[in-house]
Write a protein that holds these residues in place. Sequence first.
Motif, mmCIF file in Angstrom:
data_model
loop_
_atom_site.group_PDB
_atom_site.id
_atom_site.type_symbol
_atom_site.label_atom_id
_atom_site.label_comp_id
_atom_site.label_asym_id
_atom_site.label_seq_id
_atom_site.Cartn_x
_atom_site.Cartn_y
_atom_site.Cartn_z
ATOM 1 N N LYS A 217 0.835 -1.210 0.000
ATOM 2 C CA LYS A 217 0.000 0.000 0.000
ATOM 3 C C LYS A 217 0.868 1.259 0.000
ATOM 4 O O LYS A 217 0.538 2.256 -0.658
ATOM 5 N N LEU A 218 1.971 1.227 0.745
ATOM 6 C CA LEU A 218 2.864 2.385 0.793
ATOM 7 C C LEU A 218 3.540 2.614 -0.555
ATOM 8 O O LEU A 218 3.682 3.764 -1.001
ATOM 9 N N GLU A 219 3.957 1.540 -1.198
ATOM 10 C CA GLU A 219 4.574 1.674 -2.516
ATOM 11 C C GLU A 219 3.597 2.276 -3.518
ATOM 12 O O GLU A 219 3.961 3.131 -4.341
ATOM 13 N N PHE A 257 -15.819 -8.203 17.353
ATOM 14 C CA PHE A 257 -15.102 -6.947 17.148
ATOM 15 C C PHE A 257 -14.534 -6.884 15.725
ATOM 16 O O PHE A 257 -14.646 -5.855 15.043
ATOM 17 N N SER A 258 -13.942 -7.983 15.282
ATOM 18 C CA SER A 258 -13.357 -8.042 13.940
ATOM 19 C C SER A 258 -14.407 -7.797 12.873
ATOM 20 O O SER A 258 -14.171 -7.080 11.892
ATOM 21 N N GLN A 259 -15.581 -8.385 13.066
ATOM 22 C CA GLN A 259 -16.661 -8.220 12.089
ATOM 23 C C GLN A 259 -17.130 -6.772 12.028
ATOM 24 O O GLN A 259 -17.369 -6.223 10.947
ATOM 25 N N ILE A 260 -17.253 -6.120 13.193
ATOM 26 C CA ILE A 260 -17.699 -4.725 13.234
ATOM 27 C C ILE A 260 -16.700 -3.823 12.528
ATOM 28 O O ILE A 260 -17.079 -2.944 11.736
ATOM 29 N N VAL A 261 -15.416 -4.016 12.792
ATOM 30 C CA VAL A 261 -14.385 -3.186 12.164
ATOM 31 C C VAL A 261 -14.409 -3.383 10.647
ATOM 32 O O VAL A 261 -14.356 -2.415 9.881
ATOM 33 N N THR A 262 -14.502 -4.631 10.213
ATOM 34 C CA THR A 262 -14.528 -4.929 8.779
ATOM 35 C C THR A 262 -15.715 -4.257 8.101
ATOM 36 O O THR A 262 -15.591 -3.725 6.987
ATOM 37 N N THR A 268 -11.873 -1.528 0.042
ATOM 38 C CA THR A 268 -10.467 -1.574 -0.362
ATOM 39 C C THR A 268 -9.498 -1.485 0.815
ATOM 40 O O THR A 268 -8.285 -1.638 0.633
ATOM 41 N N ASP A 269 -10.010 -1.221 2.017
ATOM 42 C CA ASP A 269 -9.142 -1.080 3.186
ATOM 43 C C ASP A 269 -8.721 -2.457 3.711
ATOM 44 O O ASP A 269 -9.415 -3.455 3.490
ATOM 45 N N GLY A 284 -5.906 3.115 2.453
ATOM 46 C CA GLY A 284 -5.206 3.625 1.280
ATOM 47 C C GLY A 284 -5.952 4.783 0.636
ATOM 48 O O GLY A 284 -7.191 4.846 0.688
ATOM 49 N N ASN A 285 -5.195 5.696 0.011
ATOM 50 C CA ASN A 285 -5.767 6.861 -0.661
ATOM 51 C C ASN A 285 -6.778 7.558 0.249
ATOM 52 O O ASN A 285 -7.953 7.737 -0.097
#
Length: 432
Positions: A217-219, A257-262, A268-269, A284-285
């Motif tokens: 992502k940084l590249e 928690f993982s499901q909520i964040v997703t 694209t994140d 990204g972006n």
Amino acid sequence: MYLNILFNFTFLISVVSLFQFALKDSDIQLEWTLFRKVLLGILIAGAGVFLMITAIKMDSGFLFDLRYVAFMVSAIYGGPLVSFITGTLMFIFRRFVIDYNNSSDIIILTNIILFIWFNIIASLKWSRFNTFLANSAGMITLTVVGSIILRFWSLEYAKFLFFYLLSNLSAAFVMIYFIDYNYEALVQYKHMKVKYEYDYLTSLYNAQSFETKLKDKLEKAKALEQNLALLMLDLDLFKKVNDTYGHDIGDIVLKEFSQIVTESVRPTDVVARKGGEEFVVILGNCDAETSLRIAERIRVAIEKFVFARSTKPQKITVSIGQAMFPSDASNAKDLVNQSDLALYLAKANGRNRIELYENLKNSRPYVNYTRSGNSTIDKEHAELVKLFSEITSDFIVNTLADSIYDKVCLLKLHFEEHCESEEYQYKKHDVP
């Protein structure tokens, strides 16, 4: 002659191996889409046509090929549609492109009946072994009956027919075994890849995959001159959940928690579990304002949600630290370190909040605290405050990020030890 037969069989093995290689990074689907079925039918038909083109002329003058192996494979694995496409294309090529002058109406009729038989058996969805037996029986019966009608009664032809059927059916049986073996190897490869790339509990990317994704992502951000945000998330007082209700409840909380964040971030994140109750999101972006909106959406969603509702309902909050590329850091290591520093600032400022790495510049170098009256707890509080003050002071005078990060890791270790000590003191002395 036998080398040519071996060549044809090796060609079939190679086609299957190449097909497996092409699918190794694709989703394994038991139910194929219409497009995939059509494409598979065309590919297998192409293999069958190649086998017809490379037909071997025997010493007796008869032509030998393994076309029925391709046809049988399409019927057994692809079902009626794939079998229909494969058989139709092979028949058209055989009838109108390859002109075997001895193609009588009986031979054509035999092939048509065999084509219909294979498709009927394919539609019954029997087991692979039973389908193979039924197709073999049909092939033997039709070729023998056709030969009798055509008065091919010579001993030479009988030998050829026996060799032809034995070779095709044996090759088909070996191909079925080989395809099944390759499929199991492909499934195991996918399982190992998932185990290597993903966290076993939450199905998010694991720490190793996170590092790779962040680098990529940084590249991309550097090449396109875009901003990138990194959010470091940590569940507040999660240790108390595990200690009070057990790790089974803790695991449920982490999964939810993982499901909520997703669900709170963009498609694209990248969301990853860095370890324990610490998670990370790569945006990204994404400018600082947008990343703050996403972080706040996550924080509010976590604050409102009741975790492990059906077992031991829990209300949990999350602290979030944010760092930006390129304004806060120019490489992956510094970006992670600085988002970590912002996370610790969120913890120090009361938890259930979002802090920016930029906010550290406005932090006071010394922090006051209220004495509890317990000498052990007050001493540990003083040590923690002193260490935190050193960290903020170092930041203000632009100390190297690695040095600050080492002190933050030490602060985290001391803080965890202090929490355990504090709980013990509470129970022992009933500290208010």
